[in-house]
Design a protein around this motif. Structure first.
Motif, PDB file in Angstrom:
ATOM      1  N   GLU A  83      54.815  17.299 -24.264  1.00  0.00           N
ATOM      2  CA  GLU A  83      53.873  16.554 -23.440  1.00  0.00           C
ATOM      3  C   GLU A  83      54.313  15.096 -23.385  1.00  0.00           C
ATOM      4  O   GLU A  83      54.443  14.450 -24.425  1.00  0.00           O
ATOM      5  CB  GLU A  83      52.458  16.636 -24.020  1.00  0.00           C
ATOM      6  CG  GLU A  83      51.448  15.827 -23.218  1.00  0.00           C
ATOM      7  CD  GLU A  83      50.084  15.734 -23.884  1.00  0.00           C
ATOM      8  OE1 GLU A  83      49.086  15.619 -23.156  1.00  0.00           O
ATOM      9  OE2 GLU A  83      50.027  15.763 -25.132  1.00  0.00           O
ATOM     10  N   THR A  92      46.650  17.685 -24.605  1.00  0.00           N
ATOM     11  CA  THR A  92      47.360  18.146 -25.808  1.00  0.00           C
ATOM     12  C   THR A  92      46.625  19.326 -26.419  1.00  0.00           C
ATOM     13  O   THR A  92      47.229  20.324 -26.838  1.00  0.00           O
ATOM     14  CB  THR A  92      47.451  17.011 -26.843  1.00  0.00           C
ATOM     15  OG1 THR A  92      47.716  15.771 -26.210  1.00  0.00           O
ATOM     16  CG2 THR A  92      48.525  17.304 -27.874  1.00  0.00           C
ATOM     17  N   THR A 104      54.078  16.134 -28.669  1.00  0.00           N
ATOM     18  CA  THR A 104      53.454  15.178 -27.763  1.00  0.00           C
ATOM     19  C   THR A 104      54.007  13.776 -28.017  1.00  0.00           C
ATOM     20  O   THR A 104      54.143  13.344 -29.161  1.00  0.00           O
ATOM     21  CB  THR A 104      51.924  15.211 -27.871  1.00  0.00           C
ATOM     22  OG1 THR A 104      51.361  14.346 -26.864  1.00  0.00           O
ATOM     23  CG2 THR A 104      51.421  14.798 -29.237  1.00  0.00           C
ATOM     24  N   TYR A 148      55.227  19.019 -19.873  1.00  0.00           N
ATOM     25  CA  TYR A 148      54.045  18.604 -19.115  1.00  0.00           C
ATOM     26  C   TYR A 148      54.026  17.085 -19.074  1.00  0.00           C
ATOM     27  O   TYR A 148      54.079  16.436 -20.117  1.00  0.00           O
ATOM     28  CB  TYR A 148      52.781  19.145 -19.791  1.00  0.00           C
ATOM     29  CG  TYR A 148      51.484  18.563 -19.258  1.00  0.00           C
ATOM     30  CD1 TYR A 148      50.840  19.135 -18.167  1.00  0.00           C
ATOM     31  CD2 TYR A 148      50.903  17.436 -19.847  1.00  0.00           C
ATOM     32  CE1 TYR A 148      49.657  18.603 -17.668  1.00  0.00           C
ATOM     33  CE2 TYR A 148      49.723  16.905 -19.362  1.00  0.00           C
ATOM     34  CZ  TYR A 148      49.100  17.488 -18.278  1.00  0.00           C
ATOM     35  OH  TYR A 148      47.930  16.961 -17.795  1.00  0.00           O
ATOM     36  N   GLY A 150      51.893  13.856 -18.232  1.00  0.00           N
ATOM     37  CA  GLY A 150      50.482  13.549 -18.091  1.00  0.00           C
ATOM     38  C   GLY A 150      50.151  12.309 -17.293  1.00  0.00           C
ATOM     39  O   GLY A 150      49.260  11.543 -17.673  1.00  0.00           O
TER      40      GLY A 150
END
Length: 218
Positions: A83, A92, A104, A148, A150
């Motif tokens: 992330e 998360t 993350t 991912y 964000g």
């Protein structure tokens, strides 16, 4: 305020109508207490369809945007997902429920610590935390099966593409306001396939590599 009712309404009235139909993901969204991830003064609007400010000046993406992007990654318990942008820690938490491991990354150590405190209190144990610029720094353990992002970016950095495994997926919001698109990038036979998921406008990701859209560089 009854957060259980607010959470149910979020899923049924915002997320499910937005083509988020993965049952496992919907169950996760129905379970995670989003009110724990927002600022105290925002708890009454934790389940509304809007971006909410973070303590560091950043913003959380709307729940339906997070859900639609995560659904596109088609995660399972064999996946290690990176992330980029821990932010509040809400995304998360979702990732950690449906992937085997989450790494993350956030450039803001203080903001990440806030998120980690909440996630630890909720007993998440499959999350690793790293403070760095995830758009510029290569992470140990690459290649990864999913990434991912964000927040929005003018362009997707080659650094991220280079860290994606064969058959891996990246989901990110690309473009500049007022034209931005959530895009799924898939690596197949060392080529990258792009699928536009939806149009949106989203807060920019905080990054040294992207201080402003017109100065972004690979």
């Amino acid at each position: 305020m009854d957060f259980n009712i607010a959470r149910y309404n979020m899923v049924e009235q915002q997320i499910r109508p937005w083509d988020v139909l993965d049952f496992d993901l919907l169950d996760v969204l129905s379970d995670i207490p989003r009110e724990r991830f927002v600022l105290p003064q925002q708890q009454e609007v934790a389940y509304t369809d809007q971006s909410l400010a973070l303590a560091n000046g950043g913003k959380m993406l709307e729940p339906k945007v997070v859900a639609r992007m995560i659904q596109a990654l088609k995660l399972n318990l064999t996946d290690t997902v990176v992330e980029i942008g821990t932010g509040s820690g809400y995304a998360t938490a979702i990732l950690a429920k449906i992937a085997g491991k989450v790494i993350t990354v956030d450039i803001d150590a203080e903001q990440q610590q806030r998120a980690q405190s909440v996630l630890s209190d909720l007993d998440y144990t499959n999350i690793s935390y790293k403070t760095c610029d995830g758009l510029a720094d290569k992470l140990p353990g690459a290649p990864f099966s999913a990434i991912y992002v964000g927040g929005s970016l003018p362009k997707l950095p080659a650094t991220l593409l280079d860290q994606l495994a064969e058959d891996g997926r990246i989901v990110a919001i690309i473009g500049e306001a007022p034209v931005m698109r959530a895009i799924l990038f898939e690596r197949q036979n060392n080529q990258f396939k792009e699928t536009i998921l939806f149009d949106t406008v989203a807060p920019a990701l905080h990054s040294i590599e992207a201080p402003a859209p017109n100065r972004f560089k690979f």
